[in-house]
Design a protein around this motif. Structure first.
Motif, mmCIF file in Angstrom:
data_model
loop_
_atom_site.group_PDB
_atom_site.id
_atom_site.type_symbol
_atom_site.label_atom_id
_atom_site.label_comp_id
_atom_site.label_asym_id
_atom_site.label_seq_id
_atom_site.Cartn_x
_atom_site.Cartn_y
_atom_site.Cartn_z
ATOM 1 N N HIS A 65 15.824 2.198 11.138
ATOM 2 C CA HIS A 65 14.662 2.786 10.470
ATOM 3 C C HIS A 65 14.305 1.824 9.338
ATOM 4 C CE1 HIS A 65 16.763 6.876 11.470
ATOM 5 N NE2 HIS A 65 16.478 6.178 12.541
ATOM 6 N N ARG A 66 13.189 1.181 9.423
ATOM 7 C CA ARG A 66 12.817 0.174 8.430
ATOM 8 C C ARG A 66 11.566 0.630 7.681
ATOM 9 N NH1 ARG A 66 15.716 -4.250 8.895
ATOM 10 N NH2 ARG A 66 16.932 -4.583 10.818
ATOM 11 N N SER A 67 11.720 0.861 6.387
ATOM 12 C CA SER A 67 10.598 1.347 5.576
ATOM 13 C C SER A 67 9.937 0.190 4.833
ATOM 14 C CB SER A 67 11.075 2.397 4.571
ATOM 15 O OG SER A 67 11.986 1.832 3.648
ATOM 16 N N VAL A 68 8.645 0.351 4.571
ATOM 17 C CA VAL A 68 7.893 -0.600 3.749
ATOM 18 C C VAL A 68 7.342 0.151 2.550
ATOM 19 C CG1 VAL A 68 7.299 -2.135 5.652
ATOM 20 C CG2 VAL A 68 5.802 -0.222 5.122
ATOM 21 N N ALA A 69 7.317 -0.523 1.403
ATOM 22 C CA ALA A 69 6.843 0.134 0.182
ATOM 23 C C ALA A 69 5.341 0.375 0.234
ATOM 24 C CB ALA A 69 7.210 -0.709 -1.044
ATOM 25 N N GLU A 70 4.623 -0.572 0.806
ATOM 26 C CA GLU A 70 3.165 -0.470 0.900
ATOM 27 C C GLU A 70 2.735 -0.584 2.360
ATOM 28 O OE1 GLU A 70 1.132 0.197 -1.554
ATOM 29 O OE2 GLU A 70 2.686 0.132 -3.122
ATOM 30 N N GLU A 71 1.761 0.223 2.726
ATOM 31 C CA GLU A 71 1.254 0.204 4.102
ATOM 32 C C GLU A 71 0.215 -0.897 4.240
ATOM 33 O OE1 GLU A 71 -0.846 3.274 7.300
ATOM 34 O OE2 GLU A 71 0.155 4.061 5.525
ATOM 35 N N VAL B 18 2.291 2.602 18.531
ATOM 36 C CA VAL B 18 1.748 2.900 17.209
ATOM 37 C C VAL B 18 1.497 4.401 17.123
ATOM 38 C CG1 VAL B 18 -0.145 2.502 15.594
ATOM 39 C CG2 VAL B 18 0.724 0.607 16.987
ATOM 40 N N VAL B 19 2.058 5.027 16.086
ATOM 41 C CA VAL B 19 1.924 6.475 15.892
ATOM 42 C C VAL B 19 1.295 6.723 14.535
ATOM 43 C CG1 VAL B 19 3.154 8.671 15.719
ATOM 44 C CG2 VAL B 19 3.982 6.911 17.300
ATOM 45 N N THR B 20 0.276 7.559 14.488
ATOM 46 C CA THR B 20 -0.348 7.908 13.209
ATOM 47 C C THR B 20 0.179 9.263 12.725
ATOM 48 O OG1 THR B 20 -2.251 8.934 14.302
ATOM 49 C CG2 THR B 20 -2.445 6.614 13.714
ATOM 50 N N ALA B 21 0.471 9.332 11.433
ATOM 51 C CA ALA B 21 1.016 10.561 10.857
ATOM 52 C C ALA B 21 0.028 11.716 10.968
ATOM 53 C CB ALA B 21 1.376 10.326 9.390
ATOM 54 N N GLU B 22 -1.260 11.385 11.012
ATOM 55 C CA GLU B 22 -2.285 12.432 11.138
ATOM 56 C C GLU B 22 -2.047 13.289 12.373
ATOM 57 O OE1 GLU B 22 -6.406 10.850 9.077
ATOM 58 O OE2 GLU B 22 -5.907 10.143 11.092
ATOM 59 N N LYS B 23 -1.677 12.646 13.497
ATOM 60 C CA LYS B 23 -1.469 13.392 14.733
ATOM 61 C C LYS B 23 -0.290 14.344 14.625
ATOM 62 C CE LYS B 23 -3.564 10.621 18.389
ATOM 63 N NZ LYS B 23 -3.323 9.981 19.699
ATOM 64 N N LEU B 24 0.717 13.957 13.883
ATOM 65 C CA LEU B 24 1.931 14.761 13.807
ATOM 66 C C LEU B 24 1.746 16.020 12.961
ATOM 67 C CD1 LEU B 24 4.574 11.919 13.333
ATOM 68 C CD2 LEU B 24 3.796 12.984 15.456
ATOM 69 N N LYS B 25 0.619 16.113 12.276
ATOM 70 C CA LYS B 25 0.356 17.292 11.438
ATOM 71 C C LYS B 25 -0.118 18.493 12.244
ATOM 72 C CE LYS B 25 -0.869 14.591 7.320
ATOM 73 N NZ LYS B 25 -1.968 14.229 6.369
ATOM 74 N N ASN B 26 -0.544 18.258 13.464
ATOM 75 C CA ASN B 26 -1.038 19.344 14.316
ATOM 76 C C ASN B 26 0.157 20.039 14.959
ATOM 77 O OD1 ASN B 26 -2.238 21.001 16.264
ATOM 78 N ND2 ASN B 26 -3.899 19.539 16.642
ATOM 79 N N ILE B 27 0.629 21.116 14.316
ATOM 80 C CA ILE B 27 1.854 21.789 14.743
ATOM 81 C C ILE B 27 1.724 22.358 16.154
ATOM 82 C CG2 ILE B 27 3.514 23.589 14.194
ATOM 83 C CD1 ILE B 27 3.430 21.261 12.213
ATOM 84 N N VAL C 179 5.733 1.720 15.329
ATOM 85 C CA VAL C 179 5.165 1.522 13.995
ATOM 86 C C VAL C 179 4.369 2.759 13.625
ATOM 87 C CG1 VAL C 179 3.627 0.123 12.560
ATOM 88 C CG2 VAL C 179 5.072 -0.983 14.282
ATOM 89 N N MET C 180 4.738 3.373 12.504
ATOM 90 C CA MET C 180 4.020 4.559 12.035
ATOM 91 C C MET C 180 3.062 4.160 10.921
ATOM 92 S SD MET C 180 5.519 8.124 10.443
ATOM 93 C CE MET C 180 5.960 8.813 12.022
ATOM 94 N N MET C 181 1.857 4.704 10.995
ATOM 95 C CA MET C 181 0.862 4.503 9.937
ATOM 96 C C MET C 181 0.305 5.858 9.536
ATOM 97 S SD MET C 181 -1.218 1.085 11.171
ATOM 98 C CE MET C 181 -1.846 1.805 12.677
ATOM 99 N N SER C 182 -0.209 5.947 8.329
ATOM 100 C CA SER C 182 -0.783 7.223 7.881
ATOM 101 C C SER C 182 -2.013 7.575 8.702
ATOM 102 C CB SER C 182 -1.135 7.160 6.391
ATOM 103 O OG SER C 182 -1.992 6.059 6.129
ATOM 104 N N ARG C 183 -2.815 6.566 9.015
ATOM 105 C CA ARG C 183 -3.990 6.740 9.877
ATOM 106 C C ARG C 183 -4.273 5.408 10.567
ATOM 107 N NH1 ARG C 183 -5.420 7.107 4.739
ATOM 108 N NH2 ARG C 183 -5.491 9.374 4.875
ATOM 109 N N ARG C 184 -5.151 5.449 11.542
ATOM 110 C CA ARG C 184 -5.441 4.230 12.307
ATOM 111 C C ARG C 184 -6.040 3.163 11.400
ATOM 112 N NH1 ARG C 184 -5.887 3.054 17.981
ATOM 113 N NH2 ARG C 184 -6.724 0.941 18.127
ATOM 114 N N ASN C 185 -5.422 1.994 11.377
ATOM 115 C CA ASN C 185 -5.904 0.844 10.624
ATOM 116 C C ASN C 185 -6.044 -0.302 11.613
ATOM 117 O OD1 ASN C 185 -5.658 -1.769 9.161
ATOM 118 N ND2 ASN C 185 -5.439 -0.476 7.355
ATOM 119 N N GLU C 186 -7.280 -0.678 11.915
ATOM 120 C CA GLU C 186 -7.533 -1.653 12.975
ATOM 121 C C GLU C 186 -6.878 -3.002 12.696
ATOM 122 O OE1 GLU C 186 -8.749 -0.977 15.800
ATOM 123 O OE2 GLU C 186 -9.348 1.071 15.317
ATOM 124 N N GLN C 187 -6.895 -3.429 11.444
ATOM 125 C CA GLN C 187 -6.335 -4.737 11.119
ATOM 126 C C GLN C 187 -4.828 -4.753 11.344
ATOM 127 O OE1 GLN C 187 -7.588 -6.195 7.317
ATOM 128 N NE2 GLN C 187 -6.293 -8.021 7.398
#
Length: 432
Positions: free
Chosen positions: A94-100, A149-158, A123-131
């Motif tokens: 599990h590798r974390s980064v301080a800044e997205e 690539v997984v976005t955290a937004e999707k995981l909020k839909n219980i 790779v998890m991102m808070s939302r889709r970032n094309e770059q």
């Protein structure tokens, strides 16, 4: 204007196979089939576990835990990756980064490649970032590692989370080279099915040709791709010649792995036009020199034909209706009503259902009497779309070409050359 009448029929969906050695390990529903029998290649995958590295922004610690727990232990109706695919999903780091941001994520990816030896990087991102998405995909694919690539937004839909996790699991299994299921085929001959398509970059300055190879029962084998070539209409013979060699090389690889096929079916997934794909196919077949019968099928999903069911309140017909235009042209409705988990026939999408127009080219050497079987085969290939359990029902040759084309546009043609030349991902459905 007078009326004219066309004949049609309702094609029956094929059973799916979950064991190459047993005809009994079959089911119409992919989810139920996996739960009952496990994946098609369970005995031949050659792995003790699927090794994943997860890279995520440290502010998404909670979402990271939801993802890991959901994939390994299950969530709701989803029982977890191992329950479905009979192999553990191991998060080796599990590798974390301080800044997205692109720089930090790229650095962690380099560290993972040097230290983890993963089968796949999530790779998890808070939302889709094309770059960031482009960087992740191009860098990992260039190093022969598939990614998710997984976005955290999707995981909020219980409510939808079990199905989201289930689809992620399916994509992971296919991306690392697994075969979740194939289709039951009545054709007993060994037949090679080739999808031929192309993509252009966003500026339409470069063209990338690619082919996908399948067995006759929809088992994906590998993808061959050309490096990007500048589009100069007066020099398209260079593209055609390169495509000839690509088809010949891919055939030889198939023959080396599976032996000589009895026939070849080619799905042309875009209008050939000036790109001369048909001329390339004919020349490649001559170079192969096996005197194999072949069929050239044009799959056009942009036809002007439409089909309606006046006996149903939605006017949407059932999926699988075939309408014969003539002896070598047929319409196939894949985007129609289908039974859901309760057995009720529904169509989730809105708008008018689109038809697939299938035409058998007159330059085919297979007899036209084979055309009905080949249409049924196209219908069956819509059931081996491993992007999701409820993925859009279009033939794998079409859907995979769309996904590769989209990736070419997203990551840029300039990044495609190392991916095409590496060849490490050739037999994996990394583009899902």
């Amino acid at each position: 204007m007078g009326r004219f009448y066309l004949s049609g029929e309702q094609l029956q969906p094929p059973k799916l196979r979950f064991n190459p050695s047993s005809l009994q390990a079959s089911h119409y529903n992919p989810r139920q089939g996996l739960k009952q029998y496990g994946p098609y290649d369970e005995q031949s995958l050659g792995k003790e576990s699927v090794r994943c590295t997860l890279i995520y922004p440290e502010q998404l610690e909670i979402q990271k835990q939801i993802l890991i727990s959901g994939l390994t232990n299950g969530n709701g109706a989803f029982d977890g990756f191992q329950s479905l695919f009979r192999i553990p999903l191991e998060f080796i780091a599990h590798r974390s980064v301080a800044e997205e941001n692109e720089k930090e994520i790229e650095q962690e990816i380099k560290t993972a490649l040097n230290n983890d030896n993963p089968d796949l990087v999530i790779v998890m991102m808070s939302r889709r970032n094309e770059q960031i998405y482009r960087k992740v995909k191009s860098f990992l694919l260039g190093n022969g590692i598939p990614s998710q690539v997984v976005t955290a937004e999707k995981l909020k839909n219980i409510e939808e989370l079990p199905w989201i996790l289930e689809n992620i699991s399916l994509q992971i299994y296919a991306k690392i080279g697994g075969t979740p299921w194939t289709v039951m085929s009545s054709h007993r001959q060994k037949e090679l099915v080739i999808g031929i398509s192309r993509a252009m970059d966003k500026e339409k300055n470069c063209v990338v040709g690619f082919i996908t190879l399948f067995t006759h029962d929809g088992d994906y084998q590998f993808l061959y791709s050309l490096a990007p070539k500048p589009i100069e209409w007066q020099k398209l013979d260079e593209y055609r010649n390169a495509l000839v060699e690509l088809i010949v090389d891919a055939y030889k690889e198939y023959e080396r792995r599976l032996g000589r096929p009895s026939s070849i079916v080619i799905h042309l997934c875009k209008r050939p036009g000036k790109f001369r794909e048909i001329a390339a196919v004919e020349e490649a077949i001559q170079k192969i020199g096996e005197n194999l019968p072949y069929a050239l099928l044009h799959l056009n999903d942009d036809t002007n034909y439409r089909l309606f069911d006046s006996a149903h309140p939605t006017y949407v017909p059932r999926s699988g209706i075939k309408v014969e235009i003539n002896s070598n042209t047929a319409l196939l409705l894949l985007d129609g009503r289908m039974p859901d988990q309760t057995g009720q026939e529904i169509r989730k999408k809105r708008g008018v259902p689109r038809m697939l127009e299938i035409h058998m080219d007159k330059r085919s050497t297979m007899p036209s009497t084979e055309f009905p079987r080949l249409v049924q085969q196209v219908f069956a290939f819509a059931r081996v779309n491993w992007r999701g359990f409820n993925a859009q029902a279009i033939p794998a040759t079409l859907s995979y070409s769309y996904l590769v084309a989209r990736l070419v546009a997203e990551i840029g043609a300039e990044n495609w050359s190392p991916i095409a030349s590496a060849g490490k991902l050739r037999d994996k459905a990394w583009f899902l």
